[in-house]
Motif scaffolding. Sequence first.
Motif, PDB file in Angstrom:
ATOM      1  N   UNK A 124       0.834  -1.203   0.000  1.00  0.00           N
ATOM      2  CA  UNK A 124       0.000   0.000   0.000  1.00  0.00           C
ATOM      3  C   UNK A 124       0.868   1.252   0.000  1.00  0.00           C
ATOM      4  N   UNK A 125       1.920   1.241   0.811  1.00  0.00           N
ATOM      5  CA  UNK A 125       2.796   2.399   0.959  1.00  0.00           C
ATOM      6  C   UNK A 125       4.117   1.891   1.525  1.00  0.00           C
ATOM      7  N   UNK A 126       5.205   2.665   1.371  1.00  0.00           N
ATOM      8  CA  UNK A 126       6.520   2.174   1.806  1.00  0.00           C
ATOM      9  C   UNK A 126       6.859   2.553   3.242  1.00  0.00           C
ATOM     10  N   UNK A 127       5.908   3.057   3.994  1.00  0.00           N
ATOM     11  CA  UNK A 127       6.184   3.476   5.365  1.00  0.00           C
ATOM     12  C   UNK A 127       6.017   2.310   6.335  1.00  0.00           C
ATOM     13  N   UNK A 128       7.017   2.156   7.229  1.00  0.00           N
ATOM     14  CA  UNK A 128       6.901   1.150   8.282  1.00  0.00           C
ATOM     15  C   UNK A 128       5.875   1.609   9.314  1.00  0.00           C
ATOM     16  N   UNK A 129       4.996   0.704   9.717  1.00  0.00           N
ATOM     17  CA  UNK A 129       4.019   0.986  10.766  1.00  0.00           C
ATOM     18  C   UNK A 129       4.528   0.345  12.050  1.00  0.00           C
ATOM     19  N   UNK A 130       4.513   1.122  13.129  1.00  0.00           N
ATOM     20  CA  UNK A 130       5.039   0.680  14.428  1.00  0.00           C
ATOM     21  C   UNK A 130       6.498   0.270  14.308  1.00  0.00           C
ATOM     22  N   UNK A 131       7.212   0.826  13.303  1.00  0.00           N
ATOM     23  CA  UNK A 131       8.613   0.495  13.109  1.00  0.00           C
ATOM     24  C   UNK A 131       8.841  -0.962  12.791  1.00  0.00           C
ATOM     25  N   UNK A 132       7.792  -1.664  12.275  1.00  0.00           N
ATOM     26  CA  UNK A 132       7.881  -3.123  12.173  1.00  0.00           C
ATOM     27  C   UNK A 132       7.346  -3.680  10.861  1.00  0.00           C
ATOM     28  N   UNK A 133       6.185  -3.213  10.392  1.00  0.00           N
ATOM     29  CA  UNK A 133       5.545  -3.895   9.268  1.00  0.00           C
ATOM     30  C   UNK A 133       5.047  -2.913   8.211  1.00  0.00           C
ATOM     31  N   UNK A 134       4.835  -3.472   7.024  1.00  0.00           N
ATOM     32  CA  UNK A 134       4.313  -2.750   5.871  1.00  0.00           C
ATOM     33  C   UNK A 134       2.911  -3.287   5.567  1.00  0.00           C
ATOM     34  N   UNK A 135       1.995  -2.388   5.238  1.00  0.00           N
ATOM     35  CA  UNK A 135       0.653  -2.845   4.867  1.00  0.00           C
ATOM     36  C   UNK A 135       0.651  -3.314   3.407  1.00  0.00           C
ATOM     37  N   UNK A 136       0.001  -4.466   3.178  1.00  0.00           N
ATOM     38  CA  UNK A 136      -0.197  -4.958   1.811  1.00  0.00           C
ATOM     39  C   UNK A 136      -1.691  -5.080   1.564  1.00  0.00           C
ATOM     40  N   UNK A 137      -2.090  -4.987   0.293  1.00  0.00           N
ATOM     41  CA  UNK A 137      -3.508  -5.090  -0.064  1.00  0.00           C
ATOM     42  C   UNK A 137      -3.640  -5.988  -1.292  1.00  0.00           C
ATOM     43  N   UNK A 138      -4.808  -6.555  -1.438  1.00  0.00           N
ATOM     44  CA  UNK A 138      -5.046  -7.508  -2.520  1.00  0.00           C
ATOM     45  C   UNK A 138      -4.813  -6.867  -3.878  1.00  0.00           C
ATOM     46  N   UNK A 139      -4.191  -7.635  -4.769  1.00  0.00           N
ATOM     47  CA  UNK A 139      -3.915  -7.144  -6.108  1.00  0.00           C
ATOM     48  C   UNK A 139      -5.215  -6.897  -6.887  1.00  0.00           C
ATOM     49  N   UNK A 140      -6.218  -7.734  -6.627  1.00  0.00           N
ATOM     50  CA  UNK A 140      -7.512  -7.609  -7.309  1.00  0.00           C
ATOM     51  C   UNK A 140      -8.628  -7.837  -6.299  1.00  0.00           C
ATOM     52  N   UNK A 141      -9.849  -7.496  -6.693  1.00  0.00           N
ATOM     53  CA  UNK A 141     -10.992  -7.628  -5.787  1.00  0.00           C
ATOM     54  C   UNK A 141     -11.471  -9.073  -5.662  1.00  0.00           C
ATOM     55  N   UNK A 142     -10.881  -9.956  -6.421  1.00  0.00           N
ATOM     56  CA  UNK A 142     -11.264 -11.367  -6.368  1.00  0.00           C
ATOM     57  C   UNK A 142      -9.992 -12.204  -6.213  1.00  0.00           C
ATOM     58  N   UNK A 143     -10.129 -13.479  -6.154  1.00  0.00           N
ATOM     59  CA  UNK A 143      -8.978 -14.350  -5.989  1.00  0.00           C
ATOM     60  C   UNK A 143      -8.767 -14.716  -4.535  1.00  0.00           C
ATOM     61  N   UNK A 144      -7.680 -15.462  -4.282  1.00  0.00           N
ATOM     62  CA  UNK A 144      -7.392 -15.985  -2.947  1.00  0.00           C
ATOM     63  C   UNK A 144      -6.958 -14.872  -1.996  1.00  0.00           C
ATOM     64  N   UNK A 145      -7.658 -14.669  -0.885  1.00  0.00           N
ATOM     65  CA  UNK A 145      -7.213 -13.690   0.115  1.00  0.00           C
ATOM     66  C   UNK A 145      -6.187 -14.322   1.058  1.00  0.00           C
ATOM     67  N   UNK A 146      -5.538 -13.481   1.865  1.00  0.00           N
ATOM     68  CA  UNK A 146      -4.673 -13.982   2.925  1.00  0.00           C
ATOM     69  C   UNK A 146      -5.550 -14.460   4.077  1.00  0.00           C
ATOM     70  N   UNK A 147      -5.395 -15.737   4.398  1.00  0.00           N
ATOM     71  CA  UNK A 147      -6.172 -16.327   5.487  1.00  0.00           C
ATOM     72  C   UNK A 147      -5.224 -17.169   6.327  1.00  0.00           C
ATOM     73  N   UNK A 148      -5.764 -17.822   7.366  1.00  0.00           N
ATOM     74  CA  UNK A 148      -4.954 -18.721   8.182  1.00  0.00           C
ATOM     75  C   UNK A 148      -4.260 -19.747   7.276  1.00  0.00           C
ATOM     76  N   UNK A 149      -3.011 -19.970   7.546  1.00  0.00           N
ATOM     77  CA  UNK A 149      -2.223 -20.879   6.716  1.00  0.00           C
ATOM     78  C   UNK A 149      -1.209 -20.145   5.864  1.00  0.00           C
ATOM     79  N   UNK A 150      -1.425 -18.819   5.638  1.00  0.00           N
ATOM     80  CA  UNK A 150      -0.445 -18.012   4.906  1.00  0.00           C
ATOM     81  C   UNK A 150       0.590 -17.374   5.847  1.00  0.00           C
ATOM     82  N   UNK A 151       0.373 -17.433   7.146  1.00  0.00           N
ATOM     83  CA  UNK A 151       1.320 -16.813   8.080  1.00  0.00           C
ATOM     84  C   UNK A 151       2.706 -17.425   7.911  1.00  0.00           C
TER      85      UNK A 151
END
Length: 593
Positions: A124-151
């Motif tokens: 989503x943006x190149x800024x670190x949140x809480x000095x730790x992580x980057x936010x990512x968002x789905x490439x498209x409105x459909x398809x496989x979302x991130x769910x349990x098992x992707x961790x």
Amino acid sequence: MRSAAWHARIVCGPTTGTGFLVTERHVLTCAHVVARSKADPIRVTFAHDGEESVGARVVAHGGWDDRTTGTGDMAVLELDHQVLLKPAQFAGVTDAFGHPPRRLVAYGFPKAYDDGTFAEYRTTYDQLIAGDWIQVESWAAHGQPLVRGFSGAALTLADTGKVVGMVTEAARDPGVRNGRMLPAQVLARYWPPLAELVPTPGFTREEKTRLRELLTDMSGRVERGGLECHPERLYRASVGRNGPDPTHRIRSLWDAVCCLLFEVPDPSALVRFTERLADFVEDVSVRAALRSWSRQSYGQSYGPPDPPAPVRPPETPQPWSPILVEISPSGSGEGRFMVEVSVYDGQYRRMVGSRTLPAERVRGYALERIDDAYRLLDQDARELIAFVLPRRWLNTGVARWPRSDDDASPLGAIAPVVVLDLERRRSGVLQRHLVRNWRRLDTCSSARMQRVGCEPAGQDPQEEVKLTLELRGDADMVGFGVPPRGAGAARLFRATLNAAVPVLVWPHSGCHGRNPHEGCRGAVFLDHLAEHLADLPPKELPAYVHLLREKAYAAQETEPHWAYDLALLWEDPRCLPDPVGYRHTPVADPSRP
């Protein structure tokens, strides 16, 4: 996705997650995936490998605790044995971002997908949140979302298959298709060996490995309070006033190094960091190793280009390569001084050490750092040790200081030693006049010496102004028969300094300006000066005085050699340019003595 062989399915008790191979025996995953590892075994199965699962144990983690902030959700697993698979490769730390956005692919093992499946995301943006992580968002409105098992899944660039980070969490609301990624530089902050695998401009893998090994011991000393420096202050001193703020709180030396490696575009900042860190290390071998690392990196990667060597006739002496020792009141309390030791390499100045100290520790620290400075000089360099001293310290016998605790040889017998006046060095007007005087002296084969005897030594205050006007432009060298002690002698010294006379010579002791003066020690000293130094080229006076001191210190006579007490103030601003940018706030912890 170029290959899925290094992707791994991880099972720990009731939890299933993902990981990826980074060395032949180490796998990265999320800490929450293996949170029950003390009670349940960890089993790792590699995608498409066809082999049985491999046991593993947690050997490092990012400090994750689900009861607090949730940051540091990373664990390093060590496999029971090596696997014959090629580990993942990492992309550069900025490769995940761009316009248009870069397509990222995650390969995970959600429920009912034992063989794994893909999900496509972007940052989503190149800024670190809480000095730790980057936010990512789905490439498209459909398809496989991130769910349990992707961790723990690696997020890779779709076009190269190189890793940019690791999935740690998905949105809790099924209608929101975003998640969190720990970028590669944050993973390296939590597990230092990973920094060697993440590309960094200006530094090789071998250089990063060596630095990490050196810092391992240093980090322990900081935690035990064994180093008089604070890592964040050291970082800020290295990047300068206009350098970037760190994206996270710097708690350790390694935190600072990660900021410098991955977030600061100027590679020389890391070199300055290691040089400044070395200044706080008491162990001589470790201090030398840090300086060696910075020197090699400075020269090989991005050091300033060497100026072309001037063509000189064989009889022309080589230019001086000064070691500068500047001692000045620190402003942090009575009796405390800022001591800065640096080396001039051509037109560049390299800091060796900088510390605020009580007066009684100044000499020992300065001598140690002078010894360190010699390691930074070229083998063929012509050394000159120059002490910049407060005016009340000008009569300090620095040339007679013993070289070290185990070598009582006077410093002035080891190398040419001169002193400079701190106030004059900081005066723009007087520095300009000195440069003008030296340009005139370049055309002269010898210096004109003006004698200032010891009778009556500056008793009339009007003498000071008169002498300044007389000497300005009319004297190349002034010889004094008395040291700058007492109000009268101090006025005459001040007048000579304000006249921008390039060279001053005097005895540290001797006549104090009392009658009679015929044949007194001051007069005899001035006679010797006229005999030995007056007709020599002024640029070479430090070398001639060095030879005189060697002879004086080795003399076996009953009476001290006349040059034993000789003090030389010699200042050529062209030889000692003052780069203001190197003056910096001390990085030592102010609570330390």
